[in-house]
Every structure is written in C-alpha cells, then in structure tokens.
Design an enzyme around this catalytic site. Structure first.
Site, PDB file in Angstrom:
ATOM      1  N   ASP A  78       6.146  -0.484  -0.543  1.00 33.88           N
ATOM      2  CA  ASP A  78       5.890  -0.491   0.907  1.00 33.88           C
ATOM      3  C   ASP A  78       4.615  -1.222   1.313  1.00 33.88           C
ATOM      4  O   ASP A  78       3.682  -1.382   0.533  1.00 33.88           O
ATOM      5  CB  ASP A  78       5.854   0.941   1.447  1.00 33.88           C
ATOM      6  CG  ASP A  78       4.801   1.800   0.769  1.00 33.88           C
ATOM      7  OD1 ASP A  78       4.640   1.691  -0.466  1.00 33.88           O
ATOM      8  OD2 ASP A  78       4.114   2.573   1.467  1.00 33.88           O
ATOM      9  N   GLU A 136       4.867   4.796  -0.403  1.00 34.73           N
ATOM     10  CA  GLU A 136       3.716   5.418  -1.082  1.00 34.73           C
ATOM     11  C   GLU A 136       2.621   5.696  -0.069  1.00 34.73           C
ATOM     12  O   GLU A 136       1.960   6.721  -0.126  1.00 34.73           O
ATOM     13  CB  GLU A 136       3.190   4.513  -2.201  1.00 34.73           C
ATOM     14  CG  GLU A 136       2.242   5.210  -3.171  1.00 34.73           C
ATOM     15  CD  GLU A 136       0.830   5.412  -2.645  1.00 34.73           C
ATOM     16  OE1 GLU A 136       0.217   6.447  -2.948  1.00 34.73           O
ATOM     17  OE2 GLU A 136       0.337   4.546  -1.901  1.00 34.73           O
ATOM     18  N   GLU A 137       2.440   4.756   0.869  1.00 25.94           N
ATOM     19  CA  GLU A 137       1.344   4.878   1.834  1.00 25.94           C
ATOM     20  C   GLU A 137       1.553   6.038   2.805  1.00 25.94           C
ATOM     21  O   GLU A 137       0.598   6.576   3.344  1.00 25.94           O
ATOM     22  CB  GLU A 137       1.186   3.584   2.634  1.00 25.94           C
ATOM     23  CG  GLU A 137       0.938   2.336   1.783  1.00 25.94           C
ATOM     24  CD  GLU A 137      -0.462   2.280   1.211  1.00 25.94           C
ATOM     25  OE1 GLU A 137      -1.250   3.227   1.424  1.00 25.94           O
ATOM     26  OE2 GLU A 137      -0.768   1.287   0.533  1.00 25.94           O
ATOM     27  N   HIS A 362      -6.367  -2.378   1.846  1.00 32.43           N
ATOM     28  CA  HIS A 362      -6.147  -2.022   3.254  1.00 32.43           C
ATOM     29  C   HIS A 362      -7.011  -2.847   4.208  1.00 32.43           C
ATOM     30  O   HIS A 362      -7.125  -2.513   5.381  1.00 32.43           O
ATOM     31  CB  HIS A 362      -6.332  -0.510   3.517  1.00 32.43           C
ATOM     32  CG  HIS A 362      -5.381   0.359   2.746  1.00 32.43           C
ATOM     33  ND1 HIS A 362      -5.073   1.655   3.110  1.00 32.43           N
ATOM     34  CD2 HIS A 362      -4.637   0.115   1.640  1.00 32.43           C
ATOM     35  CE1 HIS A 362      -4.196   2.163   2.245  1.00 32.43           C
ATOM     36  NE2 HIS A 362      -3.938   1.237   1.336  1.00 32.43           N
TER      37      HIS A 362
HETATM   38 NI    NI Z   1      -1.549   1.247  -3.008  1.00 35.19          NI
END
Ligand code: NI
Length: 392
Positions: A78, A136-137, A362
C-alpha cells in the site's frame, strides 16, 4: 549461478516493477491494480494463487521438493495519502497518493524473490507461502489477512519480511535479535464540558482548559513513570476544538499514539494514560471518553533466525554492514504475524545521501537508491533456502 548473480541479472525487471508501482500507487485496501500484477506474475510462475485475502491481499504457494517446513514471506503493497514532490521520472500519476514508505520496492522485491525461488522449486527443501499484504499503513492489513486464515492451511513454521530503511545507506542491514520495532497504540479522546459565552467562563465547564492540562500531564508519563532505561513515546498529534473567539465550546478532541518495546511498559503507559485523563477531566468538571486501539505489537526477531539472516547478508553482499543493535520506535503490523511463529524482519539500508536519496519515510520527497534492491532479493532468496534447510 549464485542468487546474487541471478538477482543482478533480473535487476532491470525488479526496477521496472518498482517504478511501475511507484507511478500507480494505491491506498490501503484499494490495491486492485497492484494485486492484479502480483497475482498474474505468481500465476505465471506456476504457483497456486489466492486473491482477496484480507480484502486485497494475494497469497501464492510455492511447493518445493518437500511439503515441510513452511516459510511465509510477506511483502506489503500500500501507498500513502501524500502528494509526491520528488520530481522523479517515475513520480506518482495518482494525485495525492504516493509510495512514500517504499512498499512499491517491497512488492517488486517479493516478485523477484518469487521468480528466483520458483526457478529452483525442484530443489527447494520446503514450501514457501508468498504473502502480499494490503493496508500496512492503515494498521489493518495484517490483521485482516490473519482473520482470513493466512496463518493456517498450512500454518507456517517461520515468517520473514523486509523493509527498506532510508535512514541508513545501501549496504546496511538491520537484523537485531529480539525487539527491533515498537508496539503502537492509537487513541482518540473526547473531553466534554459545558459550553457558553467566552465572557462568562464561571457558568461553563471549559473543555479546552481541561485538555491543555491533560496534554501537558501526559508528558509526565515517559519522564516520571517509565524507567529511564526503557524506551517509550507518548505523542498527542491532533487537537481540535471551538468555533469562534467568544464561545467556550462544548467539547475538545485530541488524538495521538503510544509506543513501547516491552509489554509491561506498554501496560504501565496505558494505565497512567487513563488515570491522568479521567482524573484531570473530572477535576475540571468535564468528562472524558477514551477510544483506545492497539494497532501493532513490538517486532521481536527470533534470535536464531536473525543470526542466520545476518550470516546470509554478509555472505551474499560483500560490502554488507550488518547491524545487530538497530531499534526504532516505528511500528509494523507484520508483528502480528510474528506473535506465535518465529520470525525475522530485515531492514535494508536504501539511502544515498550523495544523490539526495535520503529523505525520511512518509516525506513527500522520499525516494530510495534502487541499488539496494538486487541485494535484498538475493539475501531473501538465499535466506529462505537456508531457513527451510535449518528447519528440516
Ligand atoms: Ni512502511
């Protein structure tokens, strides 16, 4: 031919997959295109493929020369809700969505590992379950796959995964025995009082004042309650209240995250968190409603597997710098797959400061040095074979 020679031979394909996924990032549980690419490739390699596991996850079974042991290899797929600012030729074509954590690289590495191991299936001493995980996020992907039975039929004897790590250069590998990533909780706290006119505070119960005291007091948990030799984080990251400069609002809301490595430290923080919020809100004449969610457990590497993977990394990559003391307060929901099964989560250095490829995860300018990819492929392929051999 060694796995490294093979991984270098298919390097262009690995990079092409990574760049294609980078151009077309998809948010958690929306990885439809990504899952299709993965399913098509695993099917092409002759695997038994199941789609829709944990909503958009894909599982491919590679049966080797023996049925057991079973090794699960997990890769996440993702992207994040970030507008990309790298200016790369392969930059995201999906506005507001970006692979800013490197999960595009993980998926590409997973497909290449699958290709190398599928070519050797006749001599593979066990079964490999290739798991491509969504979301996952959002901290829900692993749990959803587990709920859909990814850890059963067959139950793996070992689980392994990887993450590119842009705080370290290419050639660095984080393989810490024991705790290496923190467990994370998230919370939303709603403090309600009694609203009124800003000029008549005495007939209101001001939730903003209560929250101001609460946020300050929460910072005493790590500094006054947690043993200084242990690690923990308490972060309030969002705070919302009010509508005008002459109105005391009815309610104030804040959210944030708690992190720690040890279960007992996690329990202590949670206990103090509840006590401080409830008593301070009460003392200020307000009420607090706490919504508390455990999102990940700490990543705790099995010492034997971490040592074995460290040896494999050093043998495969002549320039390898294996770090056995690495720890981060970052969280990973792969930890949920490691709760009852011995596992190892390898961090792969992906930064290249000279080329400006060292923005943090990020960040809108996050990008990796793709030179790390063939090494990650070869180490995981070699590691998979050796882990299976060690478990016979
Ligand atoms: Ni990651």
């Amino acid at each position: 031919m060694t796995f490294l020679a093979q991984a270098l031979k298919i390097k262009d394909q690995t990079i092409a997959w990574r760049r294609d996924l980078h151009r077309h990032p998809e948010l958690g549980f929306k990885e439809v295109r990504t899952a299709q690419i993965v399913a098509d490739e695993l099917t092409r390699l002759g695997m038994d493929v199941t789609t829709g596991v944990g909503k958009t996850g894909v599982v491919g079974m590679l049966l080797g020369a023996a049925e057991t042991p079973v090794l699960l290899l997990r890769f996440d797929m993702d992207a994040l809700r970030i507008q990309e600012e790298t200016g790369a030729v392969y930059a995201s074509q999906n506005p507001g969505v970006m692979h800013a954590c490197g999960h595009d690289a993980h998926t590409a590495v997973g497909l290449s590992v699958a290709r190398l191991l599928a070519a050797r299936r006749e001599s593979l001493p066990g079964t490999i379950k290739f798991v491509f995980q969504p979301a996952e996020e959002l901290d829900g992907g692993a749990a959803h796959m587990i709920a859909d039975g990814v850890l059963t039929k067959p139950t793996p004897d070992y689980v392994m995964g990887m993450h590119v790590w842009n705080e370290r250069p290419v050639g660095w590998y984080g393989l810490t025995p024991g705790p290496s990533m923190a467990g994370a909780d998230i919370f939303t706290v709603r403090v309600s009082g009694k609203g009124g006119h800003g000029a008549q505070p005495h007939i209101t119960r001001d939730p903003i004042l209560a929250v101001a005291h609460i946020v300050t007091a929460l910072q005493s948990i790590v500094s006054r309650n947690v043993n200084p030799l242990d690690s923990a984080v308490v972060s309030v990251t969002q705070l919302e209240s009010g509508t005008a400069n002459n109105i005391i609002p009815q309610e104030a809301v804040f959210t944030g995250t708690l992190r720690s490595f040890k279960p007992e430290v996690g329990a202590l923080i949670k206990d103090r968190f509840y006590t401080l919020i409830e008593t301070i809100a009460g003392a200020m004449g307000c009420q607090a409603e706490i919504d508390f969610i455990k999102v990940t457990e700490p990543v705790i590497n099995d010492p034997r597997l971490a040592a074995l993977m460290g040896q494999v990394a050093a043998a495969v990559d002549p320039g390898a710098k294996v770090d056995t003391a690495f720890q981060t307060m970052g969280g990973e929901d792969f930890s949920l797959m490691m709760q009852t099964i011995p596992g190892c989560f390898m961090m792969v250095g992906s930064a290249n400061p000279e080329r400006g490829l060292d923005y943090g995860h990020h960040h809108p300018k996050f990008d990796i040095d793709e030179a790390c990819l063939p090494y990650a492929v070869a180490i995981l392929a070699q590691g998979a074979v050796e882990v299976l051999e060690s478990g016979r």
